[in-house]
Design an enzyme around this catalytic site. Structure first.
Site, PDB file in Angstrom:
ATOM      1  N   LYS A 197       0.800  -1.228   0.000  1.00  0.00           N
ATOM      2  CA  LYS A 197       0.000   0.000   0.000  1.00  0.00           C
ATOM      3  C   LYS A 197       0.832   1.277   0.000  1.00  0.00           C
ATOM      4  CE  LYS A 197      -4.617  -1.278   1.162  1.00  0.00           C
ATOM      5  NZ  LYS A 197      -4.483  -2.661   1.670  1.00  0.00           N
ATOM      6  N   SER A 255      -8.567   0.144   7.545  1.00  0.00           N
ATOM      7  CA  SER A 255      -8.469  -0.823   8.639  1.00  0.00           C
ATOM      8  C   SER A 255      -7.016  -1.077   8.991  1.00  0.00           C
ATOM      9  CB  SER A 255      -9.153  -2.128   8.237  1.00  0.00           C
ATOM     10  OG  SER A 255      -8.533  -2.642   7.087  1.00  0.00           O
ATOM     11  N   GLU A 266     -10.255 -13.508  -2.793  1.00  0.00           N
ATOM     12  CA  GLU A 266     -10.838 -12.824  -1.636  1.00  0.00           C
ATOM     13  C   GLU A 266     -11.221 -13.846  -0.572  1.00  0.00           C
ATOM     14  OE1 GLU A 266     -14.205 -10.656  -3.090  1.00  0.00           O
ATOM     15  OE2 GLU A 266     -15.113 -12.414  -3.988  1.00  0.00           O
ATOM     16  N   GLY A 298     -16.306 -13.190   2.489  1.00  0.00           N
ATOM     17  CA  GLY A 298     -16.656 -11.919   1.842  1.00  0.00           C
ATOM     18  C   GLY A 298     -16.436 -12.008   0.352  1.00  0.00           C
ATOM     19  N   ASP A 338     -17.889 -10.804  -2.217  1.00  0.00           N
ATOM     20  CA  ASP A 338     -18.629  -9.806  -2.997  1.00  0.00           C
ATOM     21  C   ASP A 338     -17.997  -9.573  -4.370  1.00  0.00           C
ATOM     22  OD1 ASP A 338     -16.616  -8.556  -1.127  1.00  0.00           O
ATOM     23  OD2 ASP A 338     -16.947  -6.899  -2.505  1.00  0.00           O
ATOM     24  N   SER A 386       0.948  -9.834  -0.261  1.00  0.00           N
ATOM     25  CA  SER A 386       0.633  -8.402  -0.221  1.00  0.00           C
ATOM     26  C   SER A 386       1.129  -7.677   1.027  1.00  0.00           C
ATOM     27  CB  SER A 386      -0.873  -8.201  -0.389  1.00  0.00           C
ATOM     28  OG  SER A 386      -1.588  -9.003   0.526  1.00  0.00           O
TER      29      SER A 386
HETATM   30  C1  LIG Z   1      -5.253  -3.610   1.449  1.00  0.00           C
HETATM   31  C2  LIG Z   1      -4.677  -4.954   1.420  1.00  0.00           C
HETATM   32  C3  LIG Z   1      -5.161  -5.916   0.525  1.00  0.00           C
HETATM   33  C4  LIG Z   1      -6.317  -5.658  -0.412  1.00  0.00           C
HETATM   34  O1  LIG Z   1      -6.010  -4.625  -1.320  1.00  0.00           O
HETATM   35  P1  LIG Z   1      -7.172  -3.884  -2.147  1.00  0.00           P
HETATM   36  O2  LIG Z   1      -6.449  -2.888  -2.966  1.00  0.00           O
HETATM   37  O3  LIG Z   1      -8.118  -3.275  -1.164  1.00  0.00           O
HETATM   38  O4  LIG Z   1      -7.863  -4.927  -2.936  1.00  0.00           O
HETATM   39  C5  LIG Z   1      -4.535  -7.142   0.506  1.00  0.00           C
HETATM   40  N1  LIG Z   1      -3.512  -7.436   1.334  1.00  0.00           N
HETATM   41  C6  LIG Z   1      -3.031  -6.544   2.220  1.00  0.00           C
HETATM   42  C7  LIG Z   1      -1.900  -6.951   3.097  1.00  0.00           C
HETATM   43  C8  LIG Z   1      -3.595  -5.260   2.292  1.00  0.00           C
HETATM   44  O5  LIG Z   1      -3.115  -4.385   3.168  1.00  0.00           O
END
Ligand SMILES: *Cc1c(COP(=O)(O)O)cnc(C)c1O
Length: 318
Positions: free
Chosen positions: A52, A77, A203, A207, A209, A303
């Protein structure tokens, strides 16, 4: 089109020397067990511990002088909160973060540690987007949402751009999915760099969706899902992210909490890395899909790695 590869390319230039170019990890034992060749893009090693930072820094660095002086606000969050706090601090911009009362302690303290001002809310009864918009209106702040923003999407796409630069084309790629910023940015990078790659969003099972939205052709809203994947507890895709996902993503899969814990355990065992539950979504689904991809080259985006150690230990101990 809201985001093109040229936007991802420009984001990569802004991030050069600021974001880490994260490593690509491999495990011969994982490959042998699954019968596929897996390359892991390790965004748990990104600054502040998740991809992010890429989208946040790209978005904040595109603001005008006037916007920078007034400051930014966001709701998150956790990881986007830390990302905006850090990006804003690096660029000398004040940041206000709307965070749920039950956000993991490590994420709250990291966010305030980067200098962000925190405003708390109840994620099961209050609407974080409303609170964020109200603060933007009343205090003249620029709202940078966690996923549904072209500059955020373009920034997130730089992780996959690096992956393809490092490993070449792939047969399939598995990407965690919450609101779709990472997946849509990845989709733009994938269609430019490895057009034949089968792109899968993943996902939490509780959830789904995104899957339902893809199937019915419009954005499906759900209640906040109860899952250990706290980074993907989103209630709906965004307008921009959905437009890109429905055009460029091949499939959306789900992973159960038990599958996420198993993936966490394998990351610790074979790659010696701490991955947060949400960061395990891609690998959990890739493992489940392995029988359909025998002998193929598969990419997985890890991620993020931000998880309280007590929580990590109790998840692995259960
Ligand atoms: C935010 C996040 C996601 C999901 O990313 P989106 O862009 O909201 O789909 C997945 N893994 C981690 C570790 C995140 O912080």
């Amino acid at each position: 089109m809201v985001v093109g590869f040229e936007d991802v390319f420009a984001a990569a230039e802004r991030l050069e020397g600021v974001a880490h170019r994260t490593p690509v990890l491999r495990s011969r034992l994982i490959d042998e067990q699954l019968g596929i060749e897996v390359v892991f893009k390790a965004e748990n090693f990104q600054r502040m511990g998740a991809f992010k930072f890429r989208g946040a820094f790209n978005a904040v660095s595109k603001l005008s002088e006037e916007q920078r002086r007034a400051g930014v606000v966001t709701y998150s969050s956790g990881n986007h909160a830390q990302a905006i706090s850090l990006a804003a601090q690096l660029l000398g911009v004040p940041a206000t973060i709307v965070m749920p009362h039950d956000a993991p302690a490590s994420k709250v303290s990291a966010t305030s540690g980067y200098g962000g001002k925190i405003v708390r809310y109840d994620r099961y009864s209050e609407d974080r987007e409303e609170i964020g918009h109200a603060l933007a209106r009343e205090e003249g702040l620029t709202l940078i949402p966690p996923y549904d923003h072209p500059d955020v999407i373009a920034g997130q796409g730089t992780a996959a751009k690096e992956l393809f630069e490092d490993v070449g084309e792939l047969d399939a790629l598995f990407v965690p999915l919450g609101g779709g910023g990472l997946l849509s940015g990845t989709a733009v990078a994938t269609r430019a760099s490895s057009p034949g790659c089968l792109l899968n969003g993943v996902e939490p099972e509780a959830g789904d969706d995104g899957l339902r939205s893809l199937r019915c052709g419009e954005i499906v809203h759900i209640d906040t899902p109860r899952t250990i994947a706290d980074g993907a507890q989103t209630q709906h895709l965004g307008t921009h992210t959905f437009e890109i996902i429905r055009r460029d993503v091949d499939d959306i899969r789900t992973a159960s909490d038990a599958q996420l814990v198993e993936a966490m355990r394998l990351f610790a065992t074979y790659l010696k890395i701490v991955v947060e539950p949400t960061g395990c979504l891609g690998f959990a689904a890739a493992r489940a899909a392995a029988p359909d991809f025998q002998g193929k080259r598969i990419g997985v985006i890890i991620s993020g790695g931000n998880v309280d150690l007590e929580r990590y230990a109790s998840l692995l101990g259960s």
